[in-house]
Each structure stands twice: as C-alpha cells, then as structure tokens.
Design an enzyme around this catalytic site. Structure first.
Site, short mmCIF file in Angstrom:
data_model
loop_
_atom_site.label_atom_id
_atom_site.label_comp_id
_atom_site.label_asym_id
_atom_site.label_seq_id
_atom_site.Cartn_x
_atom_site.Cartn_y
_atom_site.Cartn_z
N GLY A 149 22.80 -19.14 -23.03
CA GLY A 149 22.05 -17.86 -22.79
C GLY A 149 23.55 -17.07 -21.98
O GLY A 149 23.55 -17.58 -21.09
N GLU A 178 18.15 -15.50 -33.18
CA GLU A 178 19.21 -15.58 -32.77
C GLU A 178 20.23 -15.67 -34.61
O GLU A 178 21.27 -14.63 -34.70
CB GLU A 178 19.28 -16.75 -32.57
CG GLU A 178 19.30 -16.41 -30.68
CD GLU A 178 19.31 -15.63 -30.08
OE1 GLU A 178 20.51 -15.00 -30.82
OE2 GLU A 178 18.82 -15.23 -28.96
#
Length: 207
Positions: free
Chosen positions: A44, A120
């Site tokens: 991340g 995402e």
C-alpha cells in the site's frame, strides 16, 4: 481564502470494468503470482496505508524500487466526478516508493481479493504486478498496483497549479480529494515515511 483554480483538461474517455473483466484480471494475476497455499503480501502506498479494509496477519514498512508515489490518476468517482475529477495516487515509473506491506493469510485470499479488485481495479487504470518489496525483516514478493500510462485516467506530470486545483475541487462518493491527500500525508508521517513532494503539496493546499 484559497483561490479556486480550474484543473487541467481531463480526457472524457472513461468506463468502468465489468464484473467479468475484473474477475478475469484478478484470476490472471493470481495465476501468475500465487501458488494457492502461501500467504500473500499486498503493498500500500496511498489510502491502503490508512484504510486497508481487510484483516491482515502482519504489516511492515516496505520499499518498492522503480516507481514513485504521484498524484497522477484522475478520480471521476471516489474523489471526484466525470465533470469535476479529482486526483488520487498512483505508482508512476521512476524512483522508489516507501509504503506499507500487508500479509494476507492464504485462507483469506478468496474472500479479500474480489473486494480489493472492486476497489483498486474499478476502471482498470492500474496494472497489478508482483514486485520485490524490501523490508527490514527481508524481501517479500508483493502485489503492487502500478499506474497504467496507457489508461485514459492517467494524468501524467501536471503543473503544480493544476494538481492543486484538482485536489481542492474534487469531491466524490468517498469525500473530498483534499481530505484524501491530507490523510495519506498524515499516515506517512505517523509511520516515519518521508515524502517531501507530498508534504510540499499539503503545505501549498493549506496556504
């Protein structure tokens, strides 16, 4: 009072991936990078640091080389609209990026990955890649969502005033773009990650 500037033009070409397309992308990524039994690491660099939205067995500070964190992705839903897009982070080519890498238990992959892909890969603007991530406890092979420069959502290297305008003006289903940028900067500071480019943007937004 902050002056409101007009953001740079954003291409109108835009569509969301279908659920079938997302599933195909997810299965192809797993097929080339996961053996079905080992735990999976996920890197991340933006909101995943402060809002991962999945349970994980471990997290570490990590470094991915060859890419840098950049506000280079137009956001027409989450932090903006098609008429007034915001900007969110992508991993663009060049440099290196420090972030957080999360270990997902193998038994949780089937449950977590569809939601991760919906989050995402809604527009397919990222390329899911398995990359080496350096940590103080050794290197791991992590899933990393890098910017697809061929995507119509790729903003490229915008001028500073265009970046500030898009961040200030963008509001989407997850809230204000400026809050997203500030939350990411705050999370990086809390974890001891220095991002001078981002700090400069945050300082300019506050002026």
């Amino acid at each position: 009072m902050n002056a409101v500037l007009s953001p740079a033009p954003c291409p109108s070409t835009f569509r969301l991936l279908t659920s079938e397309e997302r599933q195909a992308s997810m299965h192809a990524t797993l097929a080339c990078g996961w053996n079905g039994s080992e735990d999976v690491w996920i890197f991340g660099y933006g909101s995943l640091i402060w809002r991962p939205e999945f349970d994980h067995a471990e997290q570490r500070l990590g470094l991915v080389r060859g890419y840098h964190r950049s506000l280079c992705l137009w956001s027409r839903i989450n932090r903006g609209t098609p008429e007034n897009p915001g900007l969110v982070f992508g991993l663009d080519r060049g440099g290196a990026c420090r972030g957080m890498v999360f270990r997902l238990r193998s038994d949780d992959v089937a449950m977590v990955f569809p939601a991760l892909w919906e989050r995402e890969m809604a527009s397919g603007a990222y390329l899911p890649r398995w990359l080496r991530c350096e940590t103080v406890h050794g290197d791991v092979r992590a899933l990393v969502f890098v910017m697809d420069r061929d995507s119509p959502s790729y903003a490229g290297q915008l001028a500073s005033d265009a970046v500030l305008a898009a961040v200030r003006n963008g509001i989407g289903k997850y809230g204000r773009c400026v809050e997203y940028v500030a939350s990411t900067a705050r999370a990086l500071r809390e974890h001891g990650i220095a991002d001078h480019r981002l700090e400069r943007i945050v300082h300019q937004l506050a002026e």
